[in-house]
Design a protein around this motif. Sequence first.
Motif, PDB file in Angstrom:
ATOM      1  N   SER A   1       0.829  -1.206   0.000  1.00  0.00           N
ATOM      2  CA  SER A   1       0.000   0.000   0.000  1.00  0.00           C
ATOM      3  C   SER A   1       0.866   1.260   0.000  1.00  0.00           C
ATOM      4  O   SER A   1       1.845   1.358   0.746  1.00  0.00           O
ATOM      5  CB  SER A   1      -0.909  -0.002   1.233  1.00  0.00           C
ATOM      6  OG  SER A   1      -1.744   1.129   1.228  1.00  0.00           O
ATOM      7  N   LEU A   2       0.501   2.197  -0.844  1.00  0.00           N
ATOM      8  CA  LEU A   2       1.157   3.516  -0.940  1.00  0.00           C
ATOM      9  C   LEU A   2       2.613   3.453  -1.390  1.00  0.00           C
ATOM     10  O   LEU A   2       3.383   4.351  -1.084  1.00  0.00           O
ATOM     11  CB  LEU A   2       1.067   4.266   0.391  1.00  0.00           C
ATOM     12  CG  LEU A   2      -0.319   4.529   0.954  1.00  0.00           C
ATOM     13  CD1 LEU A   2      -0.220   5.310   2.254  1.00  0.00           C
ATOM     14  CD2 LEU A   2      -1.203   5.261  -0.031  1.00  0.00           C
ATOM     15  N   THR A   3       2.996   2.442  -2.146  1.00  0.00           N
ATOM     16  CA  THR A   3       4.389   2.332  -2.581  1.00  0.00           C
ATOM     17  C   THR A   3       4.610   2.748  -4.034  1.00  0.00           C
ATOM     18  O   THR A   3       5.752   2.888  -4.456  1.00  0.00           O
ATOM     19  CB  THR A   3       4.913   0.893  -2.404  1.00  0.00           C
ATOM     20  OG1 THR A   3       4.094   0.001  -3.160  1.00  0.00           O
ATOM     21  CG2 THR A   3       4.928   0.480  -0.941  1.00  0.00           C
ATOM     22  N   ASN A   4       3.542   2.954  -4.788  1.00  0.00           N
ATOM     23  CA  ASN A   4       3.677   3.249  -6.210  1.00  0.00           C
ATOM     24  C   ASN A   4       2.839   4.479  -6.550  1.00  0.00           C
ATOM     25  O   ASN A   4       1.605   4.410  -6.588  1.00  0.00           O
ATOM     26  CB  ASN A   4       3.223   2.027  -7.018  1.00  0.00           C
ATOM     27  CG  ASN A   4       3.411   2.199  -8.504  1.00  0.00           C
ATOM     28  OD1 ASN A   4       3.089   3.236  -9.076  1.00  0.00           O
ATOM     29  ND2 ASN A   4       3.910   1.157  -9.152  1.00  0.00           N
ATOM     30  N   ALA A   5       3.512   5.587  -6.803  1.00  0.00           N
ATOM     31  CA  ALA A   5       2.806   6.849  -7.062  1.00  0.00           C
ATOM     32  C   ALA A   5       1.886   6.748  -8.279  1.00  0.00           C
ATOM     33  O   ALA A   5       0.778   7.293  -8.267  1.00  0.00           O
ATOM     34  CB  ALA A   5       3.808   7.988  -7.250  1.00  0.00           C
ATOM     35  N   ARG A   6       2.320   6.053  -9.290  1.00  0.00           N
ATOM     36  CA  ARG A   6       1.492   5.912 -10.498  1.00  0.00           C
ATOM     37  C   ARG A   6       0.183   5.185 -10.182  1.00  0.00           C
ATOM     38  O   ARG A   6      -0.892   5.587 -10.639  1.00  0.00           O
ATOM     39  CB  ARG A   6       2.278   5.166 -11.561  1.00  0.00           C
ATOM     40  CG  ARG A   6       1.561   5.025 -12.865  1.00  0.00           C
ATOM     41  CD  ARG A   6       2.432   4.361 -13.884  1.00  0.00           C
ATOM     42  NE  ARG A   6       1.702   4.213 -15.131  1.00  0.00           N
ATOM     43  CZ  ARG A   6       2.054   3.402 -16.095  1.00  0.00           C
ATOM     44  NH1 ARG A   6       3.153   2.682 -15.987  1.00  0.00           N
ATOM     45  NH2 ARG A   6       1.347   3.313 -17.182  1.00  0.00           N
ATOM     46  N   GLU A   7       0.270   4.114  -9.397  1.00  0.00           N
ATOM     47  CA  GLU A   7      -0.924   3.369  -9.003  1.00  0.00           C
ATOM     48  C   GLU A   7      -1.841   4.223  -8.122  1.00  0.00           C
ATOM     49  O   GLU A   7      -3.063   4.172  -8.267  1.00  0.00           O
ATOM     50  CB  GLU A   7      -0.537   2.088  -8.251  1.00  0.00           C
ATOM     51  CG  GLU A   7       0.019   1.000  -9.132  1.00  0.00           C
ATOM     52  CD  GLU A   7      -1.043   0.396 -10.029  1.00  0.00           C
ATOM     53  OE1 GLU A   7      -2.097  -0.020  -9.535  1.00  0.00           O
ATOM     54  OE2 GLU A   7      -0.808   0.335 -11.254  1.00  0.00           O
ATOM     55  N   ILE A   8      -1.250   4.970  -7.217  1.00  0.00           N
ATOM     56  CA  ILE A   8      -2.047   5.833  -6.341  1.00  0.00           C
ATOM     57  C   ILE A   8      -2.829   6.842  -7.179  1.00  0.00           C
ATOM     58  O   ILE A   8      -4.027   7.039  -6.980  1.00  0.00           O
ATOM     59  CB  ILE A   8      -1.161   6.543  -5.304  1.00  0.00           C
ATOM     60  CG1 ILE A   8      -0.526   5.524  -4.350  1.00  0.00           C
ATOM     61  CG2 ILE A   8      -1.967   7.585  -4.526  1.00  0.00           C
ATOM     62  CD1 ILE A   8       0.579   6.095  -3.475  1.00  0.00           C
ATOM     63  N   ARG A   9      -2.141   7.475  -8.133  1.00  0.00           N
ATOM     64  CA  ARG A   9      -2.825   8.453  -9.010  1.00  0.00           C
ATOM     65  C   ARG A   9      -3.945   7.800  -9.800  1.00  0.00           C
ATOM     66  O   ARG A   9      -5.042   8.353  -9.926  1.00  0.00           O
ATOM     67  CB  ARG A   9      -1.810   9.106  -9.958  1.00  0.00           C
ATOM     68  CG  ARG A   9      -0.954  10.168  -9.304  1.00  0.00           C
ATOM     69  CD  ARG A   9      -0.157  10.959 -10.330  1.00  0.00           C
ATOM     70  NE  ARG A   9       0.748  10.123 -11.099  1.00  0.00           N
ATOM     71  CZ  ARG A   9       2.017   9.897 -10.776  1.00  0.00           C
ATOM     72  NH1 ARG A   9       2.545  10.443  -9.709  1.00  0.00           N
ATOM     73  NH2 ARG A   9       2.768   9.127 -11.535  1.00  0.00           N
TER      74      ARG A   9
END
Length: 135
Positions: free
Chosen positions: A97-105
């Motif tokens: 969780s919260l490790t990939n900025a692209r996925e979060i966006r």
Amino acid sequence: MKTAYVFMTVLTLLSTNVAVAESTAVDELLAVYSRQGATAPDAQAGKELWLRKFPAKGKIDERSCSTCHGVDLRQAGEHIRTKKLIEPMAPSVNAKSLTNAREIRKWFKRNCKWTLDRECTAAEKANLLVYIKQQ
């Protein structure tokens, strides 16, 4: 004894790498949202947004983040339509969780549109990020 020491060292290094990855992605996005006007992220405001119910179109009357992800971010959720399992959002129990900025966006865009019927503002995203990060 030596095996236990090596195991503990490896475990410590792995957990440190996860914490660094989480911190890097969150810090990167908070910097972006700050440049867009979200200068004071507020975890309490993130929690309130997480729980707030929004009018919905279709088969259900209202939606919130907790509709699918649940109130306790340490627990798995379930998509309301597909019934697909959603991994816990809390970094304390989900190392990814919260490790990939692209996925979060990507998920902010998709889920804000579905829940709020619009994209989230920079301030809303920042508030949600700090709230989720604390879980």
